[in-house]
Design a protein around this motif. Structure first.
Motif, short mmCIF file in Angstrom:
data_model
loop_
_atom_site.label_atom_id
_atom_site.label_comp_id
_atom_site.label_asym_id
_atom_site.label_seq_id
_atom_site.Cartn_x
_atom_site.Cartn_y
_atom_site.Cartn_z
N LYS A 8 22.88 42.89 18.37
CA LYS A 8 21.86 43.21 18.18
C LYS A 8 21.60 44.09 17.28
CE LYS A 8 18.31 45.20 21.45
NZ LYS A 8 17.03 44.30 20.63
N GLY A 9 21.38 44.42 16.75
CA GLY A 9 20.43 45.72 15.61
C GLY A 9 21.31 45.71 14.22
N GLU A 10 22.18 44.28 14.29
CA GLU A 10 22.46 43.63 12.79
C GLU A 10 21.62 43.43 11.70
OE1 GLU A 10 27.10 43.14 12.30
OE2 GLU A 10 26.57 41.51 14.10
N PHE A 11 22.21 44.19 10.89
CA PHE A 11 21.83 43.59 10.12
C PHE A 11 22.59 43.09 8.63
CE2 PHE A 11 18.13 45.21 5.35
CZ PHE A 11 18.12 42.98 5.08
N VAL A 12 22.43 41.30 8.42
CA VAL A 12 23.77 40.83 8.08
C VAL A 12 23.62 39.38 7.27
CG1 VAL A 12 25.19 39.12 8.54
CG2 VAL A 12 24.64 40.36 10.27
N SER A 13 24.31 40.06 5.30
CA SER A 13 23.30 38.59 4.29
C SER A 13 24.74 37.73 3.92
CB SER A 13 23.93 39.88 2.91
OG SER A 13 22.73 40.95 2.64
N ILE A 14 24.36 36.51 3.53
CA ILE A 14 24.45 35.47 3.75
C ILE A 14 24.43 35.31 2.10
CG2 ILE A 14 24.47 32.37 3.96
CD1 ILE A 14 23.10 33.47 7.14
N MET A 15 26.04 34.96 1.73
CA MET A 15 25.42 34.48 0.08
C MET A 15 26.39 33.60 -0.24
SD MET A 15 25.60 37.92 -1.86
CE MET A 15 25.03 37.57 -3.03
N GLY A 16 26.55 32.52 -1.46
CA GLY A 16 26.94 31.82 -1.62
C GLY A 16 25.99 30.74 -3.37
N PRO A 17 26.85 30.40 -3.42
CA PRO A 17 26.08 29.31 -4.68
C PRO A 17 24.87 28.42 -4.03
CG PRO A 17 28.39 28.52 -4.17
CD PRO A 17 28.51 29.90 -3.92
N GLY B 126 23.51 25.43 -3.26
CA GLY B 126 23.47 23.94 -2.14
C GLY B 126 25.03 24.05 -1.32
N CYS B 127 25.47 25.31 -1.67
CA CYS B 127 26.55 25.86 -0.45
C CYS B 127 25.74 25.87 0.97
CB CYS B 127 27.15 27.17 -0.43
SG CYS B 127 26.16 28.77 -0.39
N GLY B 128 24.70 25.72 1.34
CA GLY B 128 24.10 25.40 3.07
C GLY B 128 23.70 26.48 3.37
N LYS B 129 23.50 27.58 2.32
CA LYS B 129 22.63 29.19 3.20
C LYS B 129 21.18 28.40 3.56
CE LYS B 129 22.23 30.93 -0.57
NZ LYS B 129 22.87 29.91 -1.67
N SER B 130 20.69 27.89 3.12
CA SER B 130 19.02 27.51 4.29
C SER B 130 19.72 26.96 4.92
CB SER B 130 18.19 27.48 3.01
OG SER B 130 17.84 28.12 1.90
N THR B 131 19.89 26.10 5.12
CA THR B 131 20.71 25.01 5.76
C THR B 131 21.03 25.74 7.27
OG1 THR B 131 21.13 23.12 4.81
CG2 THR B 131 21.87 23.08 6.96
N LEU B 132 22.13 27.04 6.74
CA LEU B 132 22.42 27.62 8.29
C LEU B 132 20.98 28.38 8.96
CD1 LEU B 132 24.44 29.27 9.90
CD2 LEU B 132 25.03 30.83 7.75
N LEU B 133 20.32 28.83 7.82
CA LEU B 133 19.08 30.00 8.31
C LEU B 133 17.95 29.42 9.38
CD1 LEU B 133 18.69 33.15 7.86
CD2 LEU B 133 16.85 31.84 6.16
N ASN B 134 18.28 27.65 8.88
CA ASN B 134 16.95 27.13 9.79
C ASN B 134 18.14 26.70 11.29
OD1 ASN B 134 15.13 27.15 8.26
ND2 ASN B 134 16.25 25.12 6.83
N ILE B 135 19.06 26.15 11.27
CA ILE B 135 19.98 26.44 12.11
C ILE B 135 19.92 28.26 13.40
CG2 ILE B 135 22.21 25.80 13.53
CD1 ILE B 135 22.75 23.68 11.05
N MET B 136 19.96 28.40 12.29
CA MET B 136 20.50 30.13 13.76
C MET B 136 18.22 30.05 14.05
SD MET B 136 21.76 32.82 11.73
CE MET B 136 23.12 32.76 11.45
N GLY B 137 17.17 29.55 13.17
CA GLY B 137 16.19 30.43 13.86
C GLY B 137 15.29 29.00 14.41
#
Length: 220
Positions: A30-39, A41-52
């Motif tokens: 709670k209260g964190e600001f976390v960044s996700i990086m990677g090239p 096609g590495c799964g970043k948006s998929t991961l965000l959709n699962i989190m959401g």
């Protein structure tokens, strides 16, 4: 706040099986600001959709506020998203036929609120992102940076505890991108938990923590 345990996501067609995410374990406090990086096609948006809770993992567990969501109905998941999570997308997803004020009101249409309370909440959200003078304008009358600020206002209008931002500065120049990041930093300072997908290393360094993905796996 958000806990992912042993998450895998597999996309399967009749001929091909693609492992989009592999053994992901993330605990966002709670209260964190976390960044996700990677090239790409590495799964970043998929991961965000699962989190959401917009997508389901093939295996693994998701917990929001220590509550596992695997047995939630679609109605329960929709309610949880509407009450707790605000989404910011790279391509804005604004409705061109609606005014800026009406666009920001949209998430509140799914709540038992009055027209007056929705309107006041939308005005307040637009004031927070510096667009109180553009409420009656339409999306095609705004710059890219202004559209993204409208998207942020829409994400925060319901006072969500969690904000998930997918490349919120990806379509903007550096000056406007920094302006958007500053708004997110202010929201985080006010108590919002934020997870942001980004390609910008300098912006990621301004957040509390960086998670790197490569070929669907965590590398740091």
């Amino acid at each position: 706040m958000i806990k992912l345990s042993n998450i895998e996501k597999v996309y399967q067609t009749s001929n091909i099986e693609t492992l989009a995410l592999n053994n992901i374990n993330i605990d966002i406090k709670k209260g964190e600001f976390v960044s996700i990086m990677g090239p790409s096609g590495c799964g970043k948006s998929t991961l965000l959709n699962i989190m959401g809770l917009l997508d389901e993992p093939s295996t693994g567990t998701i917990a929001i506020d220590n509550k596992p969501v695997e047995k939630f109905t679609d109605k329960d998941l929709a309610y949880l998203r509407n009450q707790k999570i605000g989404f910011i997308f790279q391509s804005f997803h604004l409705i061109n036929d609606l005014s800026i004020l009406d666009n920001v009101e949209i998430p509140l249409l799914y709540r038992a609120s009055t027209n007056k309370s929705r309107r006041e909440a939308a005005k307040e959200a637009l004031e927070k992102v510096g667009l109180s003078n553009r409420m009656k304008h339409f999306p095609n009358q705004l710059s890219g940076g202004q559209k993204q600020r409208v998207a942020i206002a829409r994400a925060i209008v319901g006072n969500p505890e969690i904000i998930l931002a997918d490349e919120p500065t990806g379509n903007l120049d550096s000056a406007m991108g920094n302006e958007i990041l500053n708004i997110l930093l202010q929201l985080n300072a006010a108590g919002s938990t934020i997870v942001m997908v980004t390609h910008d290393e300098n912006m990621a360094k301004k957040t509390h923590r960086l998670i790197r993905l490569f070929d669907g796996s965590q590398v740091s």
